[in-house]
Design an enzyme around this catalytic site. Structure first.
Site, PDB file in Angstrom:
ATOM      1  CB  SER A  81     -56.024  28.453   5.617  1.00 54.62           C
ATOM      2  OG  SER A  81     -56.139  29.318   4.532  1.00 54.62           O
ATOM      3  CE1 TYR A 100     -60.584  30.550   7.844  1.00 59.94           C
ATOM      4  CE2 TYR A 100     -58.969  31.316   5.887  1.00 59.94           C
ATOM      5  CZ  TYR A 100     -59.733  30.241   6.871  1.00 59.94           C
ATOM      6  OH  TYR A 100     -59.645  28.856   6.287  1.00 59.94           O
TER       7      TYR A 100
HETATM    8  N1  LIG Z   1     -62.723  25.613   1.778  1.00 58.81           N
HETATM    9  C1  LIG Z   1     -61.710  26.310   1.904  1.00 58.81           C
HETATM   10  O1  LIG Z   1     -61.520  26.897   0.874  1.00 58.81           O
HETATM   11  C2  LIG Z   1     -60.412  25.947   2.825  1.00 58.81           C
HETATM   12  C3  LIG Z   1     -59.262  26.379   2.713  1.00 58.81           C
HETATM   13  C4  LIG Z   1     -58.322  26.295   3.487  1.00 58.81           C
HETATM   14  C5  LIG Z   1     -58.702  25.973   4.740  1.00 58.81           C
HETATM   15  N2  LIG Z   1     -59.908  25.641   5.190  1.00 58.81           N
HETATM   16  C6  LIG Z   1     -60.568  25.092   6.333  1.00 58.81           C
HETATM   17  O2  LIG Z   1     -60.891  23.873   6.358  1.00 58.81           O
HETATM   18  C7  LIG Z   1     -61.605  23.746   7.467  1.00 58.81           C
HETATM   19  C8  LIG Z   1     -63.067  22.997   7.119  1.00 58.81           C
HETATM   20  O3  LIG Z   1     -63.626  24.004   6.137  1.00 58.81           O
HETATM   21  P1  LIG Z   1     -64.631  23.705   5.109  1.00 58.81           P
HETATM   22  O4  LIG Z   1     -64.235  24.188   3.824  1.00 58.81           O
HETATM   23  O5  LIG Z   1     -64.994  22.339   5.047  1.00 58.81           O
HETATM   24  O6  LIG Z   1     -66.146  24.307   5.595  1.00 58.81           O
HETATM   25  P2  LIG Z   1     -67.428  23.875   5.579  1.00 58.81           P
HETATM   26  O7  LIG Z   1     -67.756  23.324   4.340  1.00 58.81           O
HETATM   27  O8  LIG Z   1     -68.282  25.193   5.923  1.00 58.81           O
HETATM   28  O9  LIG Z   1     -67.721  23.033   6.873  1.00 58.81           O
HETATM   29  C9  LIG Z   1     -67.455  23.653   8.174  1.00 58.81           C
HETATM   30  C10 LIG Z   1     -67.516  22.568   9.130  1.00 58.81           C
HETATM   31  O10 LIG Z   1     -67.289  22.952  10.599  1.00 58.81           O
HETATM   32  C11 LIG Z   1     -68.382  22.635  11.388  1.00 58.81           C
HETATM   33  N3  LIG Z   1     -68.489  23.764  12.444  1.00 58.81           N
HETATM   34  C12 LIG Z   1     -68.694  24.998  12.250  1.00 58.81           C
HETATM   35  N4  LIG Z   1     -69.034  25.586  13.526  1.00 58.81           N
HETATM   36  C13 LIG Z   1     -68.906  24.399  14.411  1.00 58.81           C
HETATM   37  C14 LIG Z   1     -68.730  24.413  15.750  1.00 58.81           C
HETATM   38  N5  LIG Z   1     -69.218  25.577  16.481  1.00 58.81           N
HETATM   39  N6  LIG Z   1     -68.728  23.256  16.295  1.00 58.81           N
HETATM   40  C15 LIG Z   1     -68.481  22.439  15.688  1.00 58.81           C
HETATM   41  N7  LIG Z   1     -68.336  22.032  14.392  1.00 58.81           N
HETATM   42  C16 LIG Z   1     -68.571  23.251  13.861  1.00 58.81           C
HETATM   43  C17 LIG Z   1     -69.485  22.508  10.770  1.00 58.81           C
HETATM   44  O11 LIG Z   1     -70.521  21.843  11.092  1.00 58.81           O
HETATM   45  P3  LIG Z   1     -71.736  22.154  11.788  1.00 58.81           P
HETATM   46  O12 LIG Z   1     -72.200  23.307  11.226  1.00 58.81           O
HETATM   47  O13 LIG Z   1     -72.688  20.944  11.559  1.00 58.81           O
HETATM   48  O14 LIG Z   1     -71.504  22.207  13.311  1.00 58.81           O
HETATM   49  C18 LIG Z   1     -68.959  21.952   9.140  1.00 58.81           C
HETATM   50  O15 LIG Z   1     -68.965  20.371   9.256  1.00 58.81           O
HETATM   51  C19 LIG Z   1     -61.772  24.898   8.239  1.00 58.81           C
HETATM   52  O16 LIG Z   1     -60.765  25.191   9.365  1.00 58.81           O
HETATM   53  C20 LIG Z   1     -61.346  26.084   7.239  1.00 58.81           C
HETATM   54  O17 LIG Z   1     -60.714  27.255   7.702  1.00 58.81           O
HETATM   55  C21 LIG Z   1     -61.111  25.694   4.170  1.00 58.81           C
END
Ligand SMILES: NC(=O)c1ccc[n+]([C@@H]2O[C@H](COP(=O)([O-])OP(=O)(O)OC[C@H]3O[C@@H](n4cnc5c(N)ncnc54)[C@H](OP(=O)(O)O)[C@@H]3O)[C@@H](O)[C@H]2O)c1
Length: 279
Positions: free
Chosen positions: A143, A156
């Site tokens: 991120s 985070y």
């Molecule tokens: N959205 C943003 O603004 C943003 C910005 C920068 C970086 N990121 C990074 O992008 C990545 C994805 O985030 P997102 O925005 O797509 O979030 P999201 O929509 O909340 O999705 C999170 C994903 O992680 C999975 N997950 C959570 N806990 C888990 C576990 N214990 N085992 C396996 N899977 C797990 C969830 O699946 P289940 O609940 O089905 O397990 C879900 O598929 C993260 O690393 C986040 O830090 C996001």
């Protein structure tokens, strides 16, 4: 590097960025994609969509914080894929609470365990199956919080900064073990805010509310996924979504106070965080 015909694994594929990455991998012609997360009903839907796009898709339950679950998932995936060319380590969670306001520190452990050990656990069980060639890709979703300090995201930021160190050491190990012509590429991608549920499901650290984020300021998920896959193909060591962030990354050590000021002003425009005065 050409994604066509490759075999890929995506963690956190049930929602948000991981879901979209899986669909776009199918669009870009990967032969097989394994989708890992805990919610198998959602994974099945993503798998059906990937299959409709022509990629063989496997939905496999995996809790990345549980090593036995990772081991079982790797066994199931590798029985079919045999090898993994692209491993996208994306599962993660965020927070929105001032450190001063934390009531329940156990959420800090949860976050570090998911965002850091969740990456290492999955890599541990898949790395042996990755060809040691320059076209192999390990993609770690960090991120912009992995390159600068951001308010109400202490743990985070700590988790994402840790991933940069982890990946730097991994690159050095690959270079030492396989040499520059065969070392798999380790891409650390650093998205800004993206419009997923990450920003509405933040860990609360014992409080009732977390920081609110103006989703209008977020990057659309398909755009973010497209950029991540472009960085994956290029094999960018640090992959940023705008020159601004690349500039911040380069100059943070030279003028940290100026950059911290810029970040705080930006966060004030897009976020509103409650104060509890728990201290
Ligand atoms: N959205 C943003 O603004 C943003 C910005 C920068 C970086 N990121 C990074 O992008 C990545 C994805 O985030 P997102 O925005 O797509 O979030 P999201 O929509 O909340 O999705 C999170 C994903 O992680 C999975 N997950 C959570 N806990 C888990 C576990 N214990 N085992 C396996 N899977 C797990 C969830 O699946 P289940 O609940 O089905 O397990 C879900 O598929 C993260 O690393 C986040 O830090 C996001």
């Amino acid at each position: 590097m050409d994604l066509r015909g490759k075999r890929a694994v995506v963690t956190g594929a049930s929602a948000g960025i991981g879901r979209e990455l899986s669909l776009q991998l199918a669009d870009r012609g990967v032969a097989k994609v394994a989708l890992l997360a805990r919610r198998t009903d959602l994974l099945q839907e993503v798998a059906a969509e990937c299959s409709a796009k022509g990629a063989k898709a496997l939905a496999v339950r995996c809790d990345v914080t549980d090593r036995s679950s990772c081991e079982a998932a790797a066994r199931e995936v590798l029985a079919d894929l045999q090898q993994v060319d692209v491993l996208i380590l994306n599962a993660g969670m965020s927070m929105g609470c001032y450190f001063e306001d934390i009531k329940d520190m156990s959420d800090g452990e949860k976050l570090m365990n998911l965002n850091v050990m969740g990456v290492a656990n999955v890599l541990h069980y898949f790395l042996a199956s990755m060809p040691k060639v320059r076209d192999s890709r390990i993609v770690v979703v960090s991120s912009v919080s992995g390159v600068v300090g951001v308010p109400f995201r202490t743990f985070y930021c700590a988790s994402k900064w840790a991933l940069h160190g982890f990946c730097a050491a991994l690159r050095a190990e690959f270079l030492e073990a396989y040499g520059p012509d065969k070392a798999p590429k380790v891409v650390v991608t650093c998205p800004p805010e993206v419009g997923t549920s990450l920003n509405t499901n933040r860990l609360k650290f014992g409080n009732e509310e977390t920081a609110q984020f103006d989703q209008k300021a977020a990057l659309p998920v398909p755009v973010a996924a497209q950029m991540i896959l472009d960085g994956t193909v290029k094999g960018d060591r640090h992959h940023f979504f705008a020159k601004f962030w690349s500039w911040i990354h380069t100059f943070y050590p030279c003028c940290p106070a100026r950059i911290e000021d810029l970040i705080v002003k930006g966060v004030r425009k897009s976020h509103k965080a409650p104060r509890y005065g728990n201290m």
